[in-house]
Design a protein around this motif. Structure first.
Motif, PDB file in Angstrom:
ATOM      1  N   VAL A  39       0.840  -1.200   0.000  1.00  0.00           N
ATOM      2  CA  VAL A  39       0.000   0.000   0.000  1.00  0.00           C
ATOM      3  C   VAL A  39       0.872   1.245   0.000  1.00  0.00           C
ATOM      4  N   LYS A  40       2.038   1.155   0.626  1.00  0.00           N
ATOM      5  CA  LYS A  40       2.999   2.263   0.631  1.00  0.00           C
ATOM      6  C   LYS A  40       4.393   1.664   0.574  1.00  0.00           C
ATOM      7  N   ALA A  41       5.088   1.958  -0.519  1.00  0.00           N
ATOM      8  CA  ALA A  41       6.442   1.436  -0.720  1.00  0.00           C
ATOM      9  C   ALA A  41       7.437   2.153   0.191  1.00  0.00           C
ATOM     10  N   GLN A  42       8.700   1.775   0.068  1.00  0.00           N
ATOM     11  CA  GLN A  42       9.751   2.210   0.975  1.00  0.00           C
ATOM     12  C   GLN A  42      10.012   3.719   1.005  1.00  0.00           C
ATOM     13  N   GLY A  43       9.754   4.427  -0.070  1.00  0.00           N
ATOM     14  CA  GLY A  43      10.108   5.847  -0.156  1.00  0.00           C
ATOM     15  C   GLY A  43       9.539   6.683   0.973  1.00  0.00           C
ATOM     16  N   GLY A  44      10.423   7.301   1.754  1.00  0.00           N
ATOM     17  CA  GLY A  44      10.009   8.174   2.850  1.00  0.00           C
ATOM     18  C   GLY A  44       9.849   7.469   4.181  1.00  0.00           C
ATOM     19  N   LEU A  45       9.901   6.149   4.195  1.00  0.00           N
ATOM     20  CA  LEU A  45       9.762   5.393   5.445  1.00  0.00           C
ATOM     21  C   LEU A  45      11.162   5.171   6.022  1.00  0.00           C
ATOM     22  N   THR A  46      11.611   6.154   6.751  1.00  0.00           N
ATOM     23  CA  THR A  46      12.995   6.224   7.202  1.00  0.00           C
ATOM     24  C   THR A  46      13.220   5.498   8.528  1.00  0.00           C
ATOM     25  N   LYS A  94      -3.097   6.791  -1.357  1.00  0.00           N
ATOM     26  CA  LYS A  94      -2.873   8.237  -1.532  1.00  0.00           C
ATOM     27  C   LYS A  94      -2.816   8.961  -0.194  1.00  0.00           C
ATOM     28  N   LYS A  95      -3.650   8.562   0.751  1.00  0.00           N
ATOM     29  CA  LYS A  95      -3.630   9.215   2.066  1.00  0.00           C
ATOM     30  C   LYS A  95      -2.343   8.892   2.831  1.00  0.00           C
ATOM     31  N   LEU A  96      -1.864   7.662   2.701  1.00  0.00           N
ATOM     32  CA  LEU A  96      -0.602   7.314   3.365  1.00  0.00           C
ATOM     33  C   LEU A  96       0.574   8.057   2.727  1.00  0.00           C
ATOM     34  N   VAL A  97       0.584   8.140   1.409  1.00  0.00           N
ATOM     35  CA  VAL A  97       1.653   8.880   0.733  1.00  0.00           C
ATOM     36  C   VAL A  97       1.637  10.339   1.185  1.00  0.00           C
ATOM     37  N   LYS A  98       0.453  10.921   1.255  1.00  0.00           N
ATOM     38  CA  LYS A  98       0.339  12.320   1.687  1.00  0.00           C
ATOM     39  C   LYS A  98       0.833  12.490   3.126  1.00  0.00           C
ATOM     40  N   ALA A  99       0.516  11.531   3.987  1.00  0.00           N
ATOM     41  CA  ALA A  99       0.940  11.609   5.389  1.00  0.00           C
ATOM     42  C   ALA A  99       2.454  11.523   5.539  1.00  0.00           C
ATOM     43  N   ILE A 100       3.109  10.824   4.610  1.00  0.00           N
ATOM     44  CA  ILE A 100       4.560  10.615   4.695  1.00  0.00           C
ATOM     45  C   ILE A 100       5.333  11.649   3.878  1.00  0.00           C
ATOM     46  N   SER A 101       4.737  12.128   2.807  1.00  0.00           N
ATOM     47  CA  SER A 101       5.315  13.176   1.961  1.00  0.00           C
ATOM     48  C   SER A 101       6.702  12.855   1.407  1.00  0.00           C
ATOM     49  N   PRO A 102       6.853  11.742   0.699  1.00  0.00           N
ATOM     50  CA  PRO A 102       8.153  11.471   0.072  1.00  0.00           C
ATOM     51  C   PRO A 102       8.401  12.433  -1.095  1.00  0.00           C
ATOM     52  N   SER A 103       9.643  12.528  -1.506  1.00  0.00           N
ATOM     53  CA  SER A 103       9.996  13.404  -2.627  1.00  0.00           C
ATOM     54  C   SER A 103       9.397  12.870  -3.929  1.00  0.00           C
ATOM     55  N   GLN A 104       9.322  13.736  -4.921  1.00  0.00           N
ATOM     56  CA  GLN A 104       8.824  13.315  -6.235  1.00  0.00           C
ATOM     57  C   GLN A 104       9.705  12.209  -6.820  1.00  0.00           C
ATOM     58  N   GLU A 105      11.005  12.301  -6.580  1.00  0.00           N
ATOM     59  CA  GLU A 105      11.924  11.266  -7.055  1.00  0.00           C
ATOM     60  C   GLU A 105      11.546   9.896  -6.476  1.00  0.00           C
ATOM     61  N   LEU A 106      11.215   9.864  -5.170  1.00  0.00           N
ATOM     62  CA  LEU A 106      10.823   8.601  -4.539  1.00  0.00           C
ATOM     63  C   LEU A 106       9.454   8.133  -5.033  1.00  0.00           C
ATOM     64  N   LEU A 107       8.535   9.068  -5.259  1.00  0.00           N
ATOM     65  CA  LEU A 107       7.224   8.696  -5.810  1.00  0.00           C
ATOM     66  C   LEU A 107       7.392   8.018  -7.163  1.00  0.00           C
ATOM     67  N   ASP A 108       8.264   8.568  -7.983  1.00  0.00           N
ATOM     68  CA  ASP A 108       8.513   8.003  -9.312  1.00  0.00           C
ATOM     69  C   ASP A 108       9.224   6.645  -9.208  1.00  0.00           C
ATOM     70  N   ARG A 109      10.210   6.539  -8.344  1.00  0.00           N
ATOM     71  CA  ARG A 109      10.985   5.307  -8.213  1.00  0.00           C
ATOM     72  C   ARG A 109      10.107   4.132  -7.785  1.00  0.00           C
ATOM     73  N   TYR A 110       9.137   4.409  -6.896  1.00  0.00           N
ATOM     74  CA  TYR A 110       8.315   3.332  -6.350  1.00  0.00           C
ATOM     75  C   TYR A 110       6.912   3.253  -6.963  1.00  0.00           C
ATOM     76  N   PHE A 111       6.692   3.925  -8.079  1.00  0.00           N
ATOM     77  CA  PHE A 111       5.414   3.845  -8.806  1.00  0.00           C
ATOM     78  C   PHE A 111       4.231   4.169  -7.896  1.00  0.00           C
ATOM     79  N   GLU A 112       4.281   5.335  -7.286  1.00  0.00           N
ATOM     80  CA  GLU A 112       3.225   5.726  -6.356  1.00  0.00           C
ATOM     81  C   GLU A 112       2.326   6.801  -6.945  1.00  0.00           C
ATOM     82  N   MET A 113       1.277   7.103  -6.216  1.00  0.00           N
ATOM     83  CA  MET A 113       0.212   8.033  -6.590  1.00  0.00           C
ATOM     84  C   MET A 113      -0.441   7.572  -7.897  1.00  0.00           C
TER      85      MET A 113
END
Length: 183
Positions: A39-46, A94-113
């Motif tokens: 549901v939410k890939a690694q990007g931004g989960l530090t 989408k709500k989890l991605v928004k809550a974590i706010s990864p960079s656009q680079e990470l969104l693209d790398r992990y096929f998100e949004m």
């Protein structure tokens, strides 16, 4: 150390998927993680886990929902998967991605949004299968894994990488319980 967030199928169906994956001795996917829908890939989960409370708060307001697996699909000739039928999972993503706010680079790398396609991976070339084995897997999926279940999603599971390419459950975070109204 990486993390990701997923939804797990019911235990009996999860065991069926594990057994199905194990029919191909070259399939190393069961060694990586239990069957799940990311549901939410690694990007931004530090590693500092500052994001974890945001995930808990987000999940607390998202109502639980039903999810159904459906016919298999592929990503080119490198991944075979079960499709997922429900729009609720896209909203949750989408709500989890928004809550974590990864960079656009990470969104693209992990096929998100807008690039997110919910699925449960059965096998892929990266984890040892050949294209021929993936084709065979896809053709056997309907006979071996149907009927495809519908189940209630009442929590998400955070997975933690404990060694390179090996993820284990870290924490289950409940979704908001839907109250049943009496008439």
């Amino acid at each position: 150390m990486n993390y990701f967030i997923g939804i797990t199928p019911p235990d009996d169906y999860k065991e069926k998927i594990v057994a199905f994956r194990n029919r191909w001795s070259s399939n190393r996917l069961n060694d990586v993680a239990e069957p799940h829908i990311t549901v939410k890939a690694q990007g931004g989960l530090t590693v500092d886990l500052h994001w974890l409370e945001n995930v808990r708060q987000t999940c607390a307001v998202i109502p639980n929902f039903q999810l159904t697996f459906s016919d298999p699909g592929t990503f080119g000739s490198v991944v075979t998967f079960l499709n997922v039928e429900t729009n609720n999972i896209i909203d949750l993503h989408k709500k989890l991605v928004k809550a974590i706010s990864p960079s656009q680079e990470l969104l693209d790398r992990y096929f998100e949004m807008d690039k997110y396609h919910p699925h449960l991976t059965l096998g892929q070339t990266y984890w040892g299968l050949s294209e021929t084995e993936l084709d065979e897997m896809k053709s056997l999926t309907v006979n071996e894994l149907a009927p495809f279940p519908t189940f209630d999603v009442i929590f998400v599971r955070v997975y933690k990488e404990v060694e390179s390419d090996r993820y284990v459950p870290f924490e289950d975070i409940p979704l908001r319980t839907n109250k049943i109204k009496n008439s």
